[in-house]
Design a protein around this motif. Structure first.
Motif: not given
Length: 82
Positions: A13-19, A45-46, A69-71, A74-78
């Motif tokens: 989750a944080w990796g998707q946001i950061g990258t 990270v995904t 895979i959609v940006p 994963v953060p929304l799920y988390y």
């Protein structure tokens, strides 16, 4: 090494946001190599986030990889599951 599924999900989750933020910055400044490195990092990270989600959920129905895979998914799920 035994990693907890919640840790993998948080990493994804944080990796998707950061990258994604890094990719935008590299694109804005025209740094092509940094943009490509951000894309590879996003993929890594995904995959970590998907592995965490797959370990957390007991019954997986249908293709698991595609929506995450959609940006932002994963953060929304988390956030939704915590």
């Amino acid at each position: 090494m035994d990693v907890k599924p919640a840790t993998l999900c948080r990493f994804g989750a944080w990796g998707q946001i950061g990258t994604t933020a890094l990719a935008v910055a590299f694109w804005y400044f025209g740094m092509t190599n940094g943009l490509l490195a951000s894309c590879v990092g996003y993929l890594l990270v995904t995959m970590g986030g998907i592995a965490g989600i797959a370990r957390t959920e007991s019954a997986i129905v249908g293709p698991l990889v595609y929506p995450f895979i959609v940006p932002g998914v994963v953060p929304l799920y988390y956030v939704a599951t915590r």
